[in-house]
Scaffold this motif. Sequence first.
Motif, short mmCIF file in Angstrom:
data_model
loop_
_atom_site.label_atom_id
_atom_site.label_comp_id
_atom_site.label_asym_id
_atom_site.label_seq_id
_atom_site.Cartn_x
_atom_site.Cartn_y
_atom_site.Cartn_z
N GLN A 1 0.83 -1.21 0.00
CA GLN A 1 0.00 0.00 0.00
C GLN A 1 0.86 1.26 0.00
OE1 GLN A 1 -3.82 -1.58 -0.29
NE2 GLN A 1 -3.24 0.56 -0.18
N LEU A 2 1.96 1.23 0.75
CA LEU A 2 2.85 2.38 0.75
C LEU A 2 3.50 2.57 -0.62
CD1 LEU A 2 4.60 1.96 4.23
CD2 LEU A 2 2.86 3.64 3.58
N TYR A 3 3.82 1.47 -1.27
CA TYR A 3 4.43 1.53 -2.61
C TYR A 3 3.49 2.20 -3.61
CZ TYR A 3 5.88 0.01 -7.25
OH TYR A 3 6.21 -0.01 -8.58
N ILE A 4 2.25 1.73 -3.65
CA ILE A 4 1.33 2.31 -4.64
C ILE A 4 0.94 3.74 -4.26
CG2 ILE A 4 0.44 0.07 -5.36
CD1 ILE A 4 -2.01 0.53 -3.67
N VAL B 1 -6.69 -6.01 -7.29
CA VAL B 1 -6.59 -7.47 -7.28
C VAL B 1 -5.58 -7.93 -6.23
CG1 VAL B 1 -5.89 -9.50 -8.61
CG2 VAL B 1 -7.35 -7.77 -9.66
N ILE B 2 -4.41 -7.31 -6.21
CA ILE B 2 -3.37 -7.70 -5.25
C ILE B 2 -3.82 -7.40 -3.82
CG2 ILE B 2 -1.01 -7.23 -4.48
CD1 ILE B 2 -0.29 -6.73 -7.43
N HIS B 3 -4.43 -6.25 -3.63
CA HIS B 3 -4.93 -5.90 -2.30
C HIS B 3 -5.93 -6.95 -1.81
CE1 HIS B 3 -6.39 -3.21 0.95
NE2 HIS B 3 -7.56 -3.76 0.69
N GLY C 1 -11.77 0.09 -4.86
CA GLY C 1 -10.71 1.01 -5.22
C GLY C 1 -10.51 2.13 -4.22
N VAL C 2 -11.61 2.60 -3.62
CA VAL C 2 -11.50 3.66 -2.62
C VAL C 2 -10.74 3.17 -1.40
CG1 VAL C 2 -12.85 5.03 -1.00
CG2 VAL C 2 -13.51 4.95 -3.39
N VAL C 3 -10.98 1.92 -0.99
CA VAL C 3 -10.24 1.36 0.14
C VAL C 3 -8.76 1.30 -0.18
CG1 VAL C 3 -9.98 -0.62 1.67
CG2 VAL C 3 -12.25 0.02 0.85
N VAL C 4 -8.44 0.81 -1.37
CA VAL C 4 -7.04 0.66 -1.77
C VAL C 4 -6.35 2.01 -1.89
CG1 VAL C 4 -5.50 -0.21 -3.56
CG2 VAL C 4 -7.56 -1.50 -2.97
N THR C 5 -7.05 2.97 -2.49
CA THR C 5 -6.42 4.25 -2.79
C THR C 5 -6.36 5.19 -1.60
OG1 THR C 5 -7.27 4.05 -5.05
CG2 THR C 5 -6.46 6.21 -4.38
N PHE C 6 -7.45 5.25 -0.83
CA PHE C 6 -7.54 6.26 0.23
C PHE C 6 -7.59 5.68 1.64
CE2 PHE C 6 -10.06 8.33 -3.32
CZ PHE C 6 -8.99 9.05 -3.79
N VAL C 7 -8.51 4.74 1.84
CA VAL C 7 -8.87 4.34 3.20
C VAL C 7 -7.72 3.70 3.95
CG1 VAL C 7 -10.37 2.82 4.54
CG2 VAL C 7 -11.31 4.13 2.64
#
Length: 737
Positions: free
Chosen positions: A99-102, A115-117, A249-255
């Motif tokens: 998550q830190l990488y992306i 998908v990876i998340h 996507g919102v969880v992966v990107t922001f949450v």
Amino acid sequence: MAETPPQARGGTSPSTPEPGEETAAEGAATGDRPGTQPGPRAGERPGSAADVLPDVDGEEEGADPVWKRLAAERWGQSRMAGIIGVVILALAVGLTLFQLYIGLVASMDARQQRVIHLMFVLVLVFLVRPVTKGAFGRSAPGIAIDLALIAAALAASLYPLVYQQELASRVGAYNETDWIMGAIMVVLLLEATRRTVGMVMVLLAAVFLFYAWIGPLIPGDFGHSGRTYQRISTYSYLGTEAIFGMTLGVVVTFVFVFILFGALLQKTGGGNFFVGLAYCLTGRMVGGPAKAAVLGSALMGSVSGSAIANVVTTGVFTIPLMKKVGYKKHDAAGVEAAASTGGQILPPIMGAGAFLMAEYIGVPYADIVKVAIIPALMYFGVMFFFVDILARKNGIGGMSAAEVPTFRAVLAAGWHFLAPLLLLIVLLLNYVTPTQAGLYSCGVLLVVAMVRASSRLSLRDFLEVFVIAANNTLPVSIACATAGIIVGVVSLTGMGLAFSSMMLSVGAGNLFLTLVMIALASLVLGMGLPVTASYVVVVILAGPALQELGVALIVAHMIVYWLSQDSNVTPPVALAAFAAAGVANASPMRSGVSSWKFAKGLYLIPLLMAYSSLMALDGPVLDVVVAVVSGCVALAASAIAIEGFFLRRTLLGERLLLAVAALLVLVAPEWAALVEGALSTTVDPQWFVLAGSVVGAALIALQVVGHRRAKAVARTVPEDGGGAPAARDRSGAPAGK
């Protein structure tokens, strides 16, 4: 953010959470705390400045690391549990670093990120949540089932990554392997949902999938041409609006970033500071501990956004103190639950649904924060007023000076925790993306925490932060991915238009009736769905109906978002209230009723959003001021009418007038329409707002004036004729005056 994420912050409890998006395990797993009195956290040096702070997020000295406790809870005390603990740690670290990488690099395709998340999340779910809670979950067959599901999760997640180009080349003409892998993913996700969220959401998703297939047999507007199970499977698995769509996507990107921020804050002792700050500001007031619970939960909730997380962190300190000064057990639980629920509507970090709202509407998250702040402050204001009334009604005082730390001492112990929070607010309001704002704030929090010995993290603490963040994200990610299935079915079948048309028809085009129907639908869905999922389902089905009735897009979404919070505080399913009841050793249902009363703002303030200029920040300033002032009067009047007390007992006639005054303000346009229909004359709704505000303010002012006169009399006539102290009522005034 447990929902913003349901996130409980702090050391995480390894116990299996109850169904619901926000659970005690998400909540900072507080562990079994030895007490609620202020004291140093585990590993802290006695006599440090932090000793003045309440210990709301500590853990027992010598307790096993979080990953070992999670493994032991699921796998028992065995050698296998030790190995699984290491695997859980490795997966949690891997998920956090990914998550830190992306977040820092963002060089990966959005679909690949999701998908990876989800692959990490599914594997962790099957490792830490047993197939059943009984002995079967730890038996050889139960373990075999979990290992098989883990293997299937890896296969179903790697398939679209390995064969990405081939899948892109045959869009719309998928083969048998494609839909079989899709079916496997759907089944895996539903099983993970059963373990982390509850069976109700599984059944709801299954009903939607069945609806997509059975469409030709459904009569009326809800009928459709139907979709084959192959089409449903591939659309859910490979479509852009389903499992790997915007909701996940919102969880992966922001949450996740804010879940990590909350875990860092809790592990470094930031929760202790915010609760201590609340107590030094309000502890000595009338009903001080309850007011501190409101303020402390607001401060904690503004950076966690998880109702149950707040309950299990701040509640273990605030509830015992409320009981100590005289609050009934169920009222103490109700205050904490209602205050903690407010965390999901209070910026800067609201619930996960707020990030979804920004994506759905297509506006910066900063705009959501700006329109949300005034209603959120009004919610906590009416809660503060409620607990003040209750304290006066029951003759409850404040805490003694010895029990309340000084503001200077608290600030000296934790002033450094303000820096990352202020930075977060400034960055968000300056339209820095939530991901970047969250990452910068995490970095600053880490730096300032390491500067002071009382908040410095060891290597084990760092690793525990990773595990806490990963564990707290499981229910959020699973719920959002499953909500994606529902969103996909609505898109695939056109169900949203049919449902919106039905609501307009049943509500006869009346905004108030439509709002009531949405509130009921939200309550029913909230009995089995986490808050974020409830918001997603209701807004995609009923949101268009509100827009058809003239409600602005952002206002419609905010109304649904507020109403979706009611499952935390409304019986028969009141998750936050039930968690608080456990802490208070109170009746769950009585605690639920109490929290429902204190959280009245969740139902009344959305009326102000719909009928007034409360959220029209880009309009005339005077209109916003009028909406805020009249709204505050209406909320205060409704609180007094419900409780039947303010500075003295309120007479029946006064209560009725206060209730009418509140209604005049809250739904003024409906009164105007009623008069127009009855008398065939047009009346500006603002006249009803003015009338309600004047009546409500006058009735409140009469009690204030009467109370001051009674106090003046009490000072001049301190004793009765016999030389004994004059009898006084619970308000402090001489009885009978």
